[in-house]
Design an enzyme around this catalytic site. Structure first.
Site, PDB file in Angstrom:
ATOM      1  N   HIS A 175      83.936  44.336  -1.939  1.00  0.00           N
ATOM      2  CA  HIS A 175      84.454  43.262  -1.083  1.00  0.00           C
ATOM      3  C   HIS A 175      83.370  42.183  -0.969  1.00  0.00           C
ATOM      4  O   HIS A 175      82.410  42.316  -0.217  1.00  0.00           O
ATOM      5  CB  HIS A 175      84.816  43.808   0.294  1.00  0.00           C
ATOM      6  CG  HIS A 175      85.712  42.905   1.093  1.00  0.00           C
ATOM      7  ND1 HIS A 175      85.861  41.558   0.806  1.00  0.00           N
ATOM      8  CD2 HIS A 175      86.511  43.140   2.168  1.00  0.00           C
ATOM      9  CE1 HIS A 175      86.708  41.015   1.675  1.00  0.00           C
ATOM     10  NE2 HIS A 175      87.113  41.962   2.500  1.00  0.00           N
ATOM     11  N   HIS A 178      85.800  36.617   2.113  1.00  0.00           N
ATOM     12  CA  HIS A 178      86.267  36.485   3.493  1.00  0.00           C
ATOM     13  C   HIS A 178      85.171  36.509   4.557  1.00  0.00           C
ATOM     14  O   HIS A 178      85.384  36.963   5.673  1.00  0.00           O
ATOM     15  CB  HIS A 178      87.316  37.564   3.791  1.00  0.00           C
ATOM     16  CG  HIS A 178      88.522  37.451   2.916  1.00  0.00           C
ATOM     17  ND1 HIS A 178      89.511  38.395   2.898  1.00  0.00           N
ATOM     18  CD2 HIS A 178      88.891  36.501   2.017  1.00  0.00           C
ATOM     19  CE1 HIS A 178      90.438  38.042   2.017  1.00  0.00           C
ATOM     20  NE2 HIS A 178      90.083  36.886   1.471  1.00  0.00           N
ATOM     21  N   TYR A 180      82.298  38.182   4.783  1.00  0.00           N
ATOM     22  CA  TYR A 180      81.525  39.392   5.056  1.00  0.00           C
ATOM     23  C   TYR A 180      80.144  39.294   4.399  1.00  0.00           C
ATOM     24  O   TYR A 180      79.738  38.241   3.928  1.00  0.00           O
ATOM     25  CB  TYR A 180      82.314  40.623   4.630  1.00  0.00           C
ATOM     26  CG  TYR A 180      83.575  40.804   5.460  1.00  0.00           C
ATOM     27  CD1 TYR A 180      83.490  41.028   6.834  1.00  0.00           C
ATOM     28  CD2 TYR A 180      84.843  40.718   4.889  1.00  0.00           C
ATOM     29  CE1 TYR A 180      84.624  41.172   7.618  1.00  0.00           C
ATOM     30  CE2 TYR A 180      85.989  40.863   5.665  1.00  0.00           C
ATOM     31  CZ  TYR A 180      85.872  41.085   7.026  1.00  0.00           C
ATOM     32  OH  TYR A 180      87.005  41.216   7.797  1.00  0.00           O
TER      33      TYR A 180
END
Length: 378
Positions: A175, A178, A180
């Protein structure tokens, strides 16, 4: 409800494709969705039921964000993947998916500054690339030391190894989207460092590529994917020159022979509307990715029709669906048969935390019709 008018016979969306080590039978993927139903951060039998319900022969699911170490968490009841107990918990879900002929990747997650002290060891401040704050009125995060950066990179590799070798996942998705941790290193407003992890685009991207290099040393690149959101500006991150930043990042990613790269639409979300997919910023960024070994997944606000267009025009090899998979466990069947897709009348409550309600109690199309028939006889 929304209805698709296309039939399965006319859809490239329902043709096979090779993605890494997997031979998929269709191009509809379940995108990662945080659901916060893993008490004590261990995946459980209820989670396994949820993933099993959404599995199809030859279909790909991507798990909810799964924390790679004790510093990476920022939310209650989300699953972890850094101990053998946690891997064993996840094995319930991977076995359930495989029993239905499906595939499942684990999304590896570190939220960085989006955490809060109550989710951190000893109630300490969360960590990030630099001492910045994600929210107004919230204390800033603590900047990781170089030694801690190396330890975090090792945590990603350890989590990847556990996910594939013990938990039974078919691969892992990093990931890097977004807002992070990885995006906190990439973007200039959240990375204020003056060492080799800050300053130039190459330096700000160093953390991402050291994480990626560590993971592909732990598991084959054919079992590794990455989620990235070019110029998305979510959760307070932005860059002084996003086009230069993400052009550099995607050019380098294209050389890795990954299973897939997932690009998320810049403005699509439960709370935002965006441009037509054919006019989004991703059209440019998608064009940078030319490695035939690495497939492209596009995610964000797609319908059956727009997903079919994306695949038929070769902008996407796969299309990720998120919220529609929550309310339609049989989404793939509904899309392939042109059946109505149930929309959640209250998309803002019940998705995070709780038990079976608004998690594993959504009916399939056939169950809906049976219930209607029985009610008509009362």
């Amino acid at each position: 409800m929304t209805t698709s008018n296309a039939t399965n016979d006319s859809k490239k969306l329902f043709t096979p494709i090779q993605v890494g080590d997997m031979t998929l039978q269709h191009r509809v993927a379940m995108a990662p969705l945080t659901r916060s139903r893993s008490p004590k951060h261990v995946a459980n039998a209820l989670n396994a039921l949820y993933y099993s319900q959404r599995s199809t022969p030859g279909g790909l699911l991507v798990s909810e964000g799964t924390c790679v170490d004790e510093y990476s968490n920022g939310y209650a009841d989300v699953p972890f993947i850094f101990t053998e107990e946690q891997a064993k918990g996840w094995k319930l879900s991977t076995d359930a998916v495989h029993a239905k002929g499906g595939f499942i990747y684990a999304q590896l997650w570190h939220v960085g500054r989006l955490s809060q002290p109550q989710f951190q060891p000893n109630n300490q401040p969360p960590v990030s690339s630099s001492a910045t704050s994600a929210r107004k009125g919230r204390d800033p995060a603590r900047a990781l030391t170089v030694e801690e950066i190396k330890s975090t990179i090792a945590s990603y590799a350890h989590a990847a190894r556990l996910a594939v070798q013990q938990a039974g996942f078919d691969g892992v998705e990093i990931h890097a989207a977004h807002g992070y941790l990885i995006e906190q290193f990439l973007n200039s407003n959240t990375n204020l460092r003056t060492d080799t992890y800050g300053g130039s685009i190459e330096n700000r991207a160093r953390f991402l590529f050291e994480v990626l290099d560590a993971i592909v040393a732990a598991v084959p690149a054919s079992k590794v994917a990455i989620r990235i959101s070019p110029d998305c500006n979510m959760q307070g991150v932005n860059d002084v020159d996003p086009k230069a930043l993400y052009t550099y990042v995607l050019d380098r990613l294209d050389k890795y022979d990954l299973a897939y790269i997932q690009l998320t639409e810049p403005l699509w979300g439960a709370w935002l509307s965006g441009p037509k997919h054919t006019e989004s910023k991703l059209v440019y960024y998608r064009g940078l990715l030319t490695n035939p070994k690495t497939k492209i997944m596009l995610t964000g606000g797609y319908t059956c029709e727009s997903a079919e267009e994306a695949v038929a025009s070769a902008r996407a090899d796969l299309v990720g669906f998120g919220r529609d998979f929550i309310t339609n466990p049989d989404l793939v069947s509904r899309l392939s048969r042109g059946l109505p897709v149930t929309q959640d009348a209250d998309a803002l409550t019940g998705h995070y935390g709780g038990g079976p309600k608004k998690y594993t109690d959504y009916p399939t199309w056939e169950e809906e019709q049976s219930a209607k028939f029985l009610m008509s006889k009362i």
